[in-house]
Design an enzyme around this catalytic site. Structure first.
Site, mmCIF file in Angstrom:
data_model
loop_
_atom_site.group_PDB
_atom_site.id
_atom_site.type_symbol
_atom_site.label_atom_id
_atom_site.label_comp_id
_atom_site.label_asym_id
_atom_site.label_seq_id
_atom_site.Cartn_x
_atom_site.Cartn_y
_atom_site.Cartn_z
ATOM 1 N N GLY A 1 1.195 3.682 42.505
ATOM 2 C CA GLY A 1 -0.164 4.023 42.993
ATOM 3 C C GLY A 1 -0.986 4.310 41.782
ATOM 4 O O GLY A 1 -2.091 4.948 41.838
ATOM 5 N N SER A 2 -1.086 3.597 41.039
ATOM 6 C CA SER A 2 -1.911 3.562 39.659
ATOM 7 C C SER A 2 -3.418 3.229 40.246
ATOM 8 O O SER A 2 -4.413 3.956 39.666
ATOM 9 C CB SER A 2 -1.530 2.797 38.212
ATOM 10 O OG SER A 2 -1.908 1.639 38.414
ATOM 11 N N ARG B 1 7.805 -5.231 63.622
ATOM 12 C CA ARG B 1 6.561 -5.028 62.769
ATOM 13 C C ARG B 1 5.434 -4.380 63.634
ATOM 14 O O ARG B 1 4.560 -3.178 63.468
ATOM 15 C CB ARG B 1 5.847 -6.361 62.310
ATOM 16 C CG ARG B 1 4.664 -6.216 61.336
ATOM 17 C CD ARG B 1 4.300 -7.363 60.738
ATOM 18 N NE ARG B 1 3.629 -8.422 61.499
ATOM 19 C CZ ARG B 1 3.250 -9.575 61.059
ATOM 20 N NH1 ARG B 1 3.561 -10.030 59.716
ATOM 21 N NH2 ARG B 1 2.784 -10.585 61.779
ATOM 22 N N MET C 1 2.913 -3.118 50.110
ATOM 23 C CA MET C 1 3.613 -4.530 50.020
ATOM 24 C C MET C 1 4.210 -4.989 51.359
ATOM 25 O O MET C 1 5.248 -5.755 51.237
ATOM 26 C CB MET C 1 4.785 -4.444 48.856
ATOM 27 C CG MET C 1 4.374 -3.981 47.643
ATOM 28 S SD MET C 1 2.928 -4.928 46.929
ATOM 29 C CE MET C 1 3.966 -6.243 46.168
ATOM 30 N N ILE D 1 3.043 -7.178 54.852
ATOM 31 C CA ILE D 1 2.249 -8.090 55.436
ATOM 32 C C ILE D 1 1.601 -7.419 56.950
ATOM 33 O O ILE D 1 2.571 -7.072 57.760
ATOM 34 C CB ILE D 1 2.763 -9.373 55.874
ATOM 35 C CG1 ILE D 1 3.245 -10.078 54.461
ATOM 36 C CG2 ILE D 1 1.925 -10.391 56.422
ATOM 37 C CD1 ILE D 1 2.211 -10.931 53.455
ATOM 38 N N HIS E 1 -5.805 -7.789 44.524
ATOM 39 C CA HIS E 1 -4.588 -8.565 44.436
ATOM 40 C C HIS E 1 -4.686 -9.115 43.137
ATOM 41 O O HIS E 1 -5.604 -9.220 42.553
ATOM 42 C CB HIS E 1 -4.732 -9.996 45.402
ATOM 43 C CG HIS E 1 -3.663 -10.915 45.311
ATOM 44 N ND1 HIS E 1 -2.388 -10.829 45.785
ATOM 45 C CD2 HIS E 1 -3.806 -12.048 44.565
ATOM 46 C CE1 HIS E 1 -1.859 -11.851 45.392
ATOM 47 N NE2 HIS E 1 -2.437 -12.729 44.673
ATOM 48 N N VAL F 1 -3.009 -14.342 54.562
ATOM 49 C CA VAL F 1 -2.219 -13.554 53.330
ATOM 50 C C VAL F 1 -3.169 -13.651 51.994
ATOM 51 O O VAL F 1 -3.483 -14.768 51.506
ATOM 52 C CB VAL F 1 -0.697 -14.127 52.817
ATOM 53 C CG1 VAL F 1 -0.370 -13.285 51.860
ATOM 54 C CG2 VAL F 1 0.040 -13.797 54.151
ATOM 55 N N ASP F 2 -3.610 -12.889 51.491
ATOM 56 C CA ASP F 2 -4.832 -12.570 50.683
ATOM 57 C C ASP F 2 -5.732 -13.714 50.706
ATOM 58 O O ASP F 2 -6.190 -14.429 49.740
ATOM 59 C CB ASP F 2 -4.014 -12.985 49.070
ATOM 60 C CG ASP F 2 -2.665 -12.081 48.987
ATOM 61 O OD1 ASP F 2 -1.650 -12.483 48.501
ATOM 62 O OD2 ASP F 2 -2.878 -10.937 49.333
HETATM 63 C C1 GRF Z 1 -1.115 -3.836 41.387
HETATM 64 O O1 GRF Z 1 -0.828 -4.897 40.398
HETATM 65 C C2 GRF Z 1 -1.757 -4.550 42.509
HETATM 66 O O2 GRF Z 1 -2.642 -5.491 42.153
HETATM 67 C C3 GRF Z 1 -0.786 -5.249 43.365
HETATM 68 O O3 GRF Z 1 0.451 -4.307 43.058
HETATM 69 C C4 GRF Z 1 0.234 -3.477 41.961
HETATM 70 C C5 GRF Z 1 0.087 -2.020 42.570
HETATM 71 O O4 GRF Z 1 0.225 -1.189 41.247
HETATM 72 N N1 GRF Z 1 -0.720 -5.231 44.685
HETATM 73 P P1 GRF Z 1 -0.157 0.487 41.523
HETATM 74 O O5 GRF Z 1 0.800 0.697 42.728
HETATM 75 O O6 GRF Z 1 -1.433 0.589 42.242
HETATM 76 O O7 GRF Z 1 0.213 0.972 40.310
#
Ligand code: GRF
Length: 210
Positions: free
Chosen positions: A14-15, A67, A92, A94, A111, A146-147
């Protein structure tokens, strides 16, 4: 100004979620984070929510037979929390077309590659193996691909000969933390809008570049 109610989806540390919290603390923003939803129990993102006094909910995809049922639970939680914009921050899973289409233009994702290059996983390793001179990250509207949704912003970083996957991931993550809040603010303040599958910023088709 009435702030847009944001719900953040995460699956890990969650950074990026933290970057959105911190940006809102240090800037006049058009959003307020009203909730965090994670799909994996006890990830550190929940701790970050507690410290920031943001309500959090665990909706574990493993508890649902399919899903569609998982996405009904997600959607119900969004409504319950009063979501106006959904922010995928290292989420993470879909999401299916029916679900995503309900949030068309109101769901964004970050992404860790310069889309359209390297959709999917292991983006940094793939860029290094391809001998790319640059890597980076992209914030985009979420669509049923996807993305693949319309790009809102991108940030570029150099790739050095000596880089391994961790080196590049760290360099890109620092840029993610700068790019994501700026893009979210552009969407929350209606400066960035999804129109006919394109991102318009102040009415012009363009992207934010850091
Ligand atoms: C990030 O690199 C984001 O681009 C990818 O997963 C990572 C998540 O990192 N989807 P955090 O959980 O936000 O630290």
């Amino acid at each position: 100004m009435i702030k847009k109610r944001i719900i953040v989806l995460a699956s890990g540390s969650g950074s990026n979620f933290q970057a959105l919290i911190d940006y809102a603390k240090n800037n006049e923003v058009s959003y307020e984070i009203c909730g965090l939803i994670v799909n994996i129990p006890n990830v550190y993102a929940i701790e970050r929510a507690k410290i920031a006094n943001i309500p959090s909910k665990t909706i574990n995809h493993k508890n649902y037979e399919n899903r569609a049922d998982f996405e009904i639970a997600l959607h119900d939680a969004f409504i319950e929390m009063g979501a106006q914009i959904v922010v995928c921050a290292g989420f993470m899973r879909i999401l299916g077309a029916d679900f995503v289409n309900k949030w068309d233009g109101k769901m964004i994702n970050i992404h860790p590659s310069l889309l359209p290059k390297y959709k999917g996983l292991h983006t940094h390793q793939r860029a290094i193996e391809a001998g790319d001179k640059y890597g980076g990250c992209t914030v985009h509207f979420v669509n049923s691909g996807v993305d693949e949704g319309a790009i809102i912003g991108q940030a570029q970083v150099p790739i050095f000969e000596s880089d391994n996957e961790q080196d590049l991931a760290k360099r890109v993550l620092e840029k993610e933390h700068k790019l994501f809040p700026i893009c979210l603010e552009m969407v929350a303040s209606n400066q960035a809008k999804l129109e006919k599958g394109k991102c318009l910023i102040d009415g012009v088709e363009k992207i934010i570049s850091l």
